[in-house]
Design a protein around this motif. Structure first.
Motif, PDB file in Angstrom:
ATOM      1  N   VAL B  44       1.034  -1.202   0.029  1.00 48.18           N
ATOM      2  CA  VAL B  44      -0.039  -0.053   0.150  1.00 48.18           C
ATOM      3  C   VAL B  44       0.833   1.184   0.084  1.00 48.18           C
ATOM      4  CG1 VAL B  44      -1.997   1.135   1.275  1.00 48.18           C
ATOM      5  CG2 VAL B  44      -1.712  -1.247   1.445  1.00 48.18           C
ATOM      6  N   GLU B  45       0.766   1.962  -1.226  1.00 51.19           N
ATOM      7  CA  GLU B  45       1.376   3.377  -0.879  1.00 51.19           C
ATOM      8  C   GLU B  45       0.656   4.299  -0.347  1.00 51.19           C
ATOM      9  OE1 GLU B  45       3.092   3.233  -5.359  1.00 51.19           O
ATOM     10  OE2 GLU B  45       2.240   4.967  -4.867  1.00 51.19           O
ATOM     11  N   VAL B  46       1.159   5.142   0.683  1.00 47.86           N
ATOM     12  CA  VAL B  46       0.560   6.058   1.502  1.00 47.86           C
ATOM     13  C   VAL B  46       1.294   7.222   1.309  1.00 47.86           C
ATOM     14  CG1 VAL B  46      -0.802   4.485   3.151  1.00 47.86           C
ATOM     15  CG2 VAL B  46       1.739   5.208   3.515  1.00 47.86           C
ATOM     16  N   SER B  47       0.571   8.430   1.764  1.00 53.53           N
ATOM     17  CA  SER B  47       1.378   9.710   1.753  1.00 53.53           C
ATOM     18  C   SER B  47       0.614  10.845   2.803  1.00 53.53           C
ATOM     19  CB  SER B  47       1.022  10.502   0.311  1.00 53.53           C
ATOM     20  OG  SER B  47      -0.360  10.433  -0.143  1.00 53.53           O
ATOM     21  N   GLY B  48       1.392  11.852   2.942  1.00 51.61           N
ATOM     22  CA  GLY B  48       0.973  12.508   4.036  1.00 51.61           C
ATOM     23  C   GLY B  48       1.461  12.317   5.279  1.00 51.61           C
ATOM     24  N   ASP B  49       0.948  12.896   6.518  1.00 46.78           N
ATOM     25  CA  ASP B  49       1.497  12.646   7.741  1.00 46.78           C
ATOM     26  C   ASP B  49       1.790  11.391   8.226  1.00 46.78           C
ATOM     27  OD1 ASP B  49       2.132  13.476  10.585  1.00 46.78           O
ATOM     28  OD2 ASP B  49       0.252  12.906  11.055  1.00 46.78           O
ATOM     29  N   PRO B  50       3.155  11.075   8.311  1.00 45.56           N
ATOM     30  CA  PRO B  50       3.424   9.536   8.826  1.00 45.56           C
ATOM     31  C   PRO B  50       2.663   9.088   9.867  1.00 45.56           C
ATOM     32  CG  PRO B  50       5.638  10.735   8.415  1.00 45.56           C
ATOM     33  CD  PRO B  50       4.155  11.817   8.451  1.00 45.56           C
ATOM     34  N   ALA B  51       2.674   9.891  10.989  1.00 42.26           N
ATOM     35  CA  ALA B  51       1.639   9.170  12.059  1.00 42.26           C
ATOM     36  C   ALA B  51       0.205   8.871  11.691  1.00 42.26           C
ATOM     37  CB  ALA B  51       1.872  10.253  13.209  1.00 42.26           C
ATOM     38  N   GLN B  52      -0.325   9.782  10.979  1.00 44.27           N
ATOM     39  CA  GLN B  52      -1.765   9.398  10.566  1.00 44.27           C
ATOM     40  C   GLN B  52      -1.923   8.410   9.807  1.00 44.27           C
ATOM     41  OE1 GLN B  52      -4.606  11.130  11.794  1.00 44.27           O
ATOM     42  NE2 GLN B  52      -5.538   9.827  10.583  1.00 44.27           N
ATOM     43  N   ALA B  53      -0.805   8.403   8.709  1.00 41.09           N
ATOM     44  CA  ALA B  53      -0.948   7.346   7.873  1.00 41.09           C
ATOM     45  C   ALA B  53      -0.572   5.818   8.603  1.00 41.09           C
ATOM     46  CB  ALA B  53       0.303   7.470   6.684  1.00 41.09           C
TER      47      ALA B  53
END
Lengths: 80, 80
Positions: B44-53
């Motif tokens: 899964v590719e995720v972006s944005g704030d690492p903690a939220q991801a």
């Protein structure tokens, strides 16, 4: 000793399962999710001579567990 | 950033796919192969704030990708 064989669609091959999951996640509000690819993992217990086991499992992965035309595979051993 | 979610049948749950693979491998002469369990892996590719991801992906794994009644899951991040 338990080894893991990971089989996933090649990057150049469409992955409709992954695309469906991505669309479902975005529809549920997980906006930060990008591409999703779904693959398989096989946990295989092997015994006997380690060198022979590695050779066997590499052959099993290439010829039986994965379809090398559309999939790539990776064999991971616990000691690595 | 690409995370991996591994989903596999719980040890206490029968895994007919794995049993079939084991029988097929032994029938082909790979005598050193013991138990085989088949699971799924999601890249899964995720972006944005690492903690939220991380929080989102943990929730996605628990509620969507895995069925916690019969499956266990593990989320792996590249930095780990």
């Amino acid at each position: 000793m338990t080894a893991r064989v990971y089989v996933s669609p090649k990057k150049t091959v469409l992955d409709p399962q992954g695309q469906t999951i991505r669309a479902a996640l975005q529809g549920r509000g997980y906006a930060s999710v990008g591409n999703v690819r779904q693959g398989k993992v096989f946990e295989v217990e092997v015994s006997g001579d380690p060198a022979q086991a590695r050779k066997d499992l590499e052959e099993i992965a290439r010829t039986i567990l994965a379809n090398p035309v559309i999939e790539e595979y990776r064999v991971e051993w616990p000691e690595n």
